[in-house]
Design a protein around this motif. Structure first.
Motif, PDB file in Angstrom:
ATOM      1  N   PRO A  60       0.812  -1.222   0.000  1.00 44.90           N
ATOM      2  CA  PRO A  60       0.000   0.000   0.000  1.00 44.90           C
ATOM      3  C   PRO A  60       0.849   1.278   0.000  1.00 44.90           C
ATOM      4  O   PRO A  60       2.021   1.241   0.359  1.00 44.90           O
ATOM      5  CB  PRO A  60      -0.809  -0.112   1.292  1.00 44.90           C
ATOM      6  CG  PRO A  60       0.020  -0.981   2.178  1.00 44.90           C
ATOM      7  CD  PRO A  60       0.753  -1.937   1.285  1.00 44.90           C
ATOM      8  N   TYR A  61       0.187   2.374  -0.425  1.00 43.63           N
ATOM      9  CA  TYR A  61       0.863   3.667  -0.532  1.00 43.63           C
ATOM     10  C   TYR A  61       0.232   4.637   0.471  1.00 43.63           C
ATOM     11  O   TYR A  61      -0.980   4.604   0.692  1.00 43.63           O
ATOM     12  CB  TYR A  61       0.721   4.233  -1.948  1.00 43.63           C
ATOM     13  CG  TYR A  61       1.148   3.232  -3.000  1.00 43.63           C
ATOM     14  CD1 TYR A  61       2.487   3.018  -3.286  1.00 43.63           C
ATOM     15  CD2 TYR A  61       0.196   2.478  -3.683  1.00 43.63           C
ATOM     16  CE1 TYR A  61       2.885   2.078  -4.225  1.00 43.63           C
ATOM     17  CE2 TYR A  61       0.575   1.533  -4.625  1.00 43.63           C
ATOM     18  CZ  TYR A  61       1.918   1.340  -4.900  1.00 43.63           C
ATOM     19  OH  TYR A  61       2.309   0.400  -5.819  1.00 43.63           O
ATOM     20  N   ASP A  62       1.064   5.512   1.019  1.00 41.55           N
ATOM     21  CA  ASP A  62       0.519   6.514   1.940  1.00 41.55           C
ATOM     22  C   ASP A  62      -0.294   7.558   1.180  1.00 41.55           C
ATOM     23  O   ASP A  62      -1.376   7.941   1.601  1.00 41.55           O
ATOM     24  CB  ASP A  62       1.654   7.169   2.727  1.00 41.55           C
ATOM     25  CG  ASP A  62       2.274   6.185   3.704  1.00 41.55           C
ATOM     26  OD1 ASP A  62       1.540   5.736   4.605  1.00 41.55           O
ATOM     27  OD2 ASP A  62       3.445   5.826   3.535  1.00 41.55           O
ATOM     28  N   GLU A  84      -7.964   1.059  -3.294  1.00 41.74           N
ATOM     29  CA  GLU A  84      -7.745   0.039  -2.254  1.00 41.74           C
ATOM     30  C   GLU A  84      -6.315   0.046  -1.733  1.00 41.74           C
ATOM     31  O   GLU A  84      -6.070  -0.303  -0.581  1.00 41.74           O
ATOM     32  CB  GLU A  84      -8.087  -1.351  -2.818  1.00 41.74           C
ATOM     33  CG  GLU A  84      -9.572  -1.630  -2.813  1.00 41.74           C
ATOM     34  CD  GLU A  84      -9.955  -2.788  -3.713  1.00 41.74           C
ATOM     35  OE1 GLU A  84      -9.065  -3.598  -4.046  1.00 41.74           O
ATOM     36  OE2 GLU A  84     -11.132  -2.845  -4.107  1.00 41.74           O
ATOM     37  N   SER A  85      -5.358   0.476  -2.577  1.00 45.92           N
ATOM     38  CA  SER A  85      -3.954   0.413  -2.152  1.00 45.92           C
ATOM     39  C   SER A  85      -3.452   1.761  -1.605  1.00 45.92           C
ATOM     40  O   SER A  85      -2.269   1.910  -1.340  1.00 45.92           O
ATOM     41  CB  SER A  85      -3.071  -0.043  -3.312  1.00 45.92           C
ATOM     42  OG  SER A  85      -3.082   0.942  -4.322  1.00 45.92           O
ATOM     43  N   SER A  86      -4.364   2.764  -1.452  1.00 43.89           N
ATOM     44  CA  SER A  86      -3.917   4.109  -1.061  1.00 43.89           C
ATOM     45  C   SER A  86      -4.583   4.556   0.234  1.00 43.89           C
ATOM     46  O   SER A  86      -5.807   4.477   0.359  1.00 43.89           O
ATOM     47  CB  SER A  86      -4.280   5.128  -2.154  1.00 43.89           C
ATOM     48  OG  SER A  86      -3.849   4.672  -3.409  1.00 43.89           O
ATOM     49  N   ARG A  87      -3.783   5.056   1.170  1.00 43.04           N
ATOM     50  CA  ARG A  87      -4.379   5.598   2.405  1.00 43.04           C
ATOM     51  C   ARG A  87      -5.054   6.935   2.095  1.00 43.04           C
ATOM     52  O   ARG A  87      -6.145   7.208   2.551  1.00 43.04           O
ATOM     53  CB  ARG A  87      -3.306   5.781   3.473  1.00 43.04           C
ATOM     54  CG  ARG A  87      -2.822   4.450   3.993  1.00 43.04           C
ATOM     55  CD  ARG A  87      -1.988   4.546   5.263  1.00 43.04           C
ATOM     56  NE  ARG A  87      -1.559   3.192   5.622  1.00 43.04           N
ATOM     57  CZ  ARG A  87      -0.430   2.628   5.181  1.00 43.04           C
ATOM     58  NH1 ARG A  87       0.388   3.303   4.418  1.00 43.04           N
ATOM     59  NH2 ARG A  87      -0.130   1.395   5.514  1.00 43.04           N
ATOM     60  N   THR A  88      -4.365   7.783   1.349  1.00 48.93           N
ATOM     61  CA  THR A  88      -4.939   9.086   0.958  1.00 48.93           C
ATOM     62  C   THR A  88      -4.882   9.189  -0.560  1.00 48.93           C
ATOM     63  O   THR A  88      -3.835   8.950  -1.155  1.00 48.93           O
ATOM     64  CB  THR A  88      -4.123  10.240   1.581  1.00 48.93           C
ATOM     65  OG1 THR A  88      -4.139  10.097   3.002  1.00 48.93           O
ATOM     66  CG2 THR A  88      -4.703  11.599   1.205  1.00 48.93           C
ATOM     67  N   ASP A 140     -10.050  11.855  -1.279  1.00 46.64           N
ATOM     68  CA  ASP A 140      -9.786  12.575  -0.029  1.00 46.64           C
ATOM     69  C   ASP A 140      -9.589  14.063  -0.244  1.00 46.64           C
ATOM     70  O   ASP A 140      -9.939  14.883   0.594  1.00 46.64           O
ATOM     71  CB  ASP A 140      -8.546  11.978   0.652  1.00 46.64           C
ATOM     72  CG  ASP A 140      -8.776  10.519   1.024  1.00 46.64           C
ATOM     73  OD1 ASP A 140      -9.633  10.275   1.894  1.00 46.64           O
ATOM     74  OD2 ASP A 140      -8.137   9.640   0.429  1.00 46.64           O
TER      75      ASP A 140
END
Ligand code: SF4
Ligand code: SF4
Length: 270
Positions: A60-62, A84-88, A140
């Motif tokens: 995952p990526y921030d 799905e792989s990104s926090r923001t 976001d």
């Protein structure tokens, strides 16, 4: 996604940059941050950015920066994977936030532009619409502009690194004209200008060189498009020109889309 593994112990937040239907201009804005790029590369681990490098580190990526609109079934599938792989997830530019110039297809009969441009449109596998990323996944934060502004991009990245909300303008280009002392083209010369309803960010670039704003940063937070349209019509602007004015880079942004549709010619029912 394959590529080199992150260096063990590398605690820097990871940044990924993704391209969908777009011209790459917004990604180039990131590469244009020449003076800040080394500091940025020191503060974040650039994990995926194909405009810059073939190397790609699995998520995952921030933070993910997403350029481009959704124009194919494959795009629609891929943006869900990115989410799905990104926090923001931050959308960058008019394509990603409003469907972009390619969103003009949303106002035409399906395939009309493809038939005009391509000898064999039957080989194209694209959707009938070009839609902003937020119509497919949660976004976001959105950065507007065609292309985005370098200063705003750096503000977003540094704010996310510092864990604070970025400070981004919601006011209009008009205020930037006043701030730089540019004489109002609309009031003084009757030039059609979308500055009163367009989001600030460019520093009122076009009016400063005697050109009306054509809205490339999309609608400001409180855009009174109806009042501006009334004023432009009373100044003599033809309705087809008015519709075209609202349908450039941000034709799919809700405020511009609504105003454009309000002035479309009414065809008698057949
Ligand atoms: S918003 Fe403009 S500059 Fe950015 S990718 Fe789309 S067309 Fe290019
Ligand atoms: S003045 Fe308007 S069209 Fe020109 S760069 Fe600024 S937002 Fe874009």
């Amino acid at each position: 996604m394959t590529g080199p593994e992150p260096v063990p112990g590398d605690a820097r937040p990871s940044l990924a940059v993704w391209k969908f239907a777009s011209c790459d201009g917004c990604q180039l804005t990131l590469l244009d941050c020449e003076e800040e790029l080394l500091a940025l590369a020191g503060a974040v681990r650039i994990a995926h950015f194909t405009e810059m490098s073939r190397a790609s580190i699995a998520g995952p990526y921030d933070v993910s920066l997403v350029e481009g609109s959704i124009t194919t079934e494959e795009d629609a599938r891929r943006i869900r994977e990115v989410r799905e792989s990104s926090r923001t997830l931050v959308t960058i530019g008019a394509c990603a936030t409003a469907g972009g110039i390619q969103g003009l297809r949303n106002f035409a009969a399906s395939g009309e532009y493809a038939r005009a441009v391509y000898a064999h449109p039957e080989y194209l596998a694209s959707l009938d619409t070009s839609t902003p990323v937020e119509q497919h996944v949660h976004v976001d934060l959105a950065l507007h502009g065609c292309p985005i502004d370098r200063g705003q991009l750096l503000e977003v990245v540094t704010a996310l690194l510092a864990g604070r909300r970025p400070v981004l303008p919601g006011h209009s280009v008009c205020e930037q004209c006043k701030a730089r002392g540019t004489v109002c083209l609309l009031v003084a010369g009757g030039t059609p200008c979308l500055g009163p309803v367009t989001r600030a960010g460019c520093g009122a670039l076009c009016p400063a060189v005697d050109r009306g704003c054509f809205g490339c940063f999309g609608p400001a937070d409180t855009a009174n498009t109806e009042a501006l349209a009334r004023r432009l019509i009373s100044d003599g602007l033809a309705t087809d020109a008015l519709v075209r004015l609202f349908r450039t880079f941000n034709a799919g942004a809700p405020a511009f889309e609504k105003e454009g549709r309000a002035h479309e010619p009414r065809h008698p029912a057949s």
